[in-house]
Design a protein around this motif. Structure first.
Motif, short mmCIF file in Angstrom:
data_model
loop_
_atom_site.label_atom_id
_atom_site.label_comp_id
_atom_site.label_asym_id
_atom_site.label_seq_id
_atom_site.Cartn_x
_atom_site.Cartn_y
_atom_site.Cartn_z
N UNK A 124 -13.87 -59.23 36.93
CA UNK A 124 -13.90 -58.12 36.00
C UNK A 124 -12.94 -57.03 36.50
N UNK A 125 -12.22 -56.38 35.60
CA UNK A 125 -11.31 -55.33 36.03
C UNK A 125 -12.03 -54.02 36.37
N UNK A 126 -13.19 -53.81 35.76
CA UNK A 126 -13.94 -52.57 35.96
C UNK A 126 -15.41 -52.84 35.64
N UNK A 127 -16.28 -52.12 36.33
CA UNK A 127 -17.71 -52.19 36.06
C UNK A 127 -18.20 -50.77 35.84
N UNK A 128 -19.04 -50.60 34.83
CA UNK A 128 -19.58 -49.30 34.45
C UNK A 128 -21.05 -49.22 34.82
N UNK A 129 -21.57 -47.99 34.88
CA UNK A 129 -23.00 -47.76 35.03
C UNK A 129 -23.35 -46.52 34.21
N UNK A 130 -24.50 -46.59 33.55
CA UNK A 130 -24.95 -45.51 32.68
C UNK A 130 -26.39 -45.17 33.03
N UNK A 131 -26.69 -43.89 33.02
CA UNK A 131 -28.08 -43.45 33.16
C UNK A 131 -28.21 -42.08 32.53
N UNK A 132 -29.45 -41.64 32.40
CA UNK A 132 -29.67 -40.30 31.86
C UNK A 132 -29.16 -39.27 32.86
N UNK A 133 -28.80 -38.11 32.34
CA UNK A 133 -28.29 -37.03 33.19
C UNK A 133 -29.34 -36.57 34.20
N UNK A 154 -19.19 -38.13 30.04
CA UNK A 154 -20.61 -38.00 29.73
C UNK A 154 -20.78 -37.98 28.21
N UNK A 155 -21.94 -38.44 27.74
CA UNK A 155 -22.13 -38.63 26.31
C UNK A 155 -23.61 -38.54 25.96
N UNK A 156 -23.88 -38.38 24.69
CA UNK A 156 -25.24 -38.46 24.18
C UNK A 156 -25.47 -39.88 23.68
N UNK A 157 -26.53 -40.51 24.18
CA UNK A 157 -26.86 -41.88 23.79
C UNK A 157 -27.28 -41.87 22.32
N UNK A 158 -26.52 -42.56 21.46
CA UNK A 158 -26.84 -42.53 20.04
C UNK A 158 -28.16 -43.22 19.70
N UNK A 159 -28.68 -44.05 20.59
CA UNK A 159 -29.93 -44.75 20.33
C UNK A 159 -31.15 -43.98 20.82
N UNK A 160 -30.94 -42.91 21.59
CA UNK A 160 -32.04 -42.15 22.16
C UNK A 160 -32.43 -41.00 21.23
N UNK A 161 -33.72 -40.69 21.18
CA UNK A 161 -34.15 -39.54 20.37
C UNK A 161 -33.70 -38.23 21.03
N UNK A 163 -33.87 -35.07 23.08
CA UNK A 163 -34.71 -34.82 24.25
C UNK A 163 -34.00 -35.23 25.52
N UNK A 164 -34.76 -35.35 26.62
CA UNK A 164 -34.14 -35.58 27.94
C UNK A 164 -33.49 -36.94 28.11
#
Length: 191
Positions: A124-133, A154-161, A163-164
């Protein structure tokens, strides 16, 4: 399916005996704090069926983690395609451990092994990781395995309601980045 081994862990295919402790993890509010609603037993079992099907189809995915000293299932780690609808694409690394396994370095050890597999085997050329702030523990693991964050990503997760759980951070690491893979002293081997 490939198994990955470190000095203390085996990352392996899921077994029927993993379903009960996995369901307990998914019903634990502390484990699910940054993930959303608790899962029912049926939802938890269905997630394992999806993990296995995706692994069979792609050749990589979410491995069950077993502590070698005890043979105990302690969580999962692996790689997955970024969900549709996210503001980026690629392959994401992740992990989740039972509370009894927290604070022992298992997440970092498993993540290093998964990174090595992603770069050395899957190329893989790159690997990502995502978590809440707010998930500072996972962000600390991301930094320990050599990942970096650009706040502009950084972004707002479109699938999350609202909130935190909505504000998320994105970490990245490129293949060949200094300190990636087994050269960090994690004895990883695939069988």
């Amino acid at each position: 399916m490939t198994e990955l081994h470190t000095d203390r862990l085996t990352l392996r295919r899921w077994r029927d005996s993993d379903l009960e402790p996995w369901a307990a993890m998914n019903a634990d509010p502390e484990v699910r704090e940054h993930l959303g609603d608790l899962l029912t037993r049926e939802q938890s079992d269905a997630s394992v069926a999806r993990f296995q099907a995706e692994f069979d189809r792609r050749g990589y995915g979410w491995w069950a983690i077993e502590a070698q000293a005890t043979g105990e299932f302690i969580g999962f780690a692996g790689l997955d395609q970024v969900d549709d609808g996210m503001p980026f694409t690629g392959v994401e690394i992740g992990w989740r451990l039972a509370r009894s396994a927290w604070g022992q370095g298992y997440a970092t050890e498993a993540a290093l092994t998964v990174l090595a597999y992603g770069f050395d085997t899957l190329v893989l050329p790159e690997i990502l990781a995502v978590t809440t702030a707010t998930n500072l523990r996972s962000q600390a693991v991301m930094r320990r395995i050599g990942m970096t964050r650009d706040p502009a990503d950084d972004f707002d997760d479109p699938a999350a309601p609202e909130g935190p759980l909505r504000p998320n951070v994105l970490f990245r690491i490129a293949r060949g980045a200094s300190g990636t893979g087994c050269q960090w002293g994690v004895a990883a081997s695939a069988t």
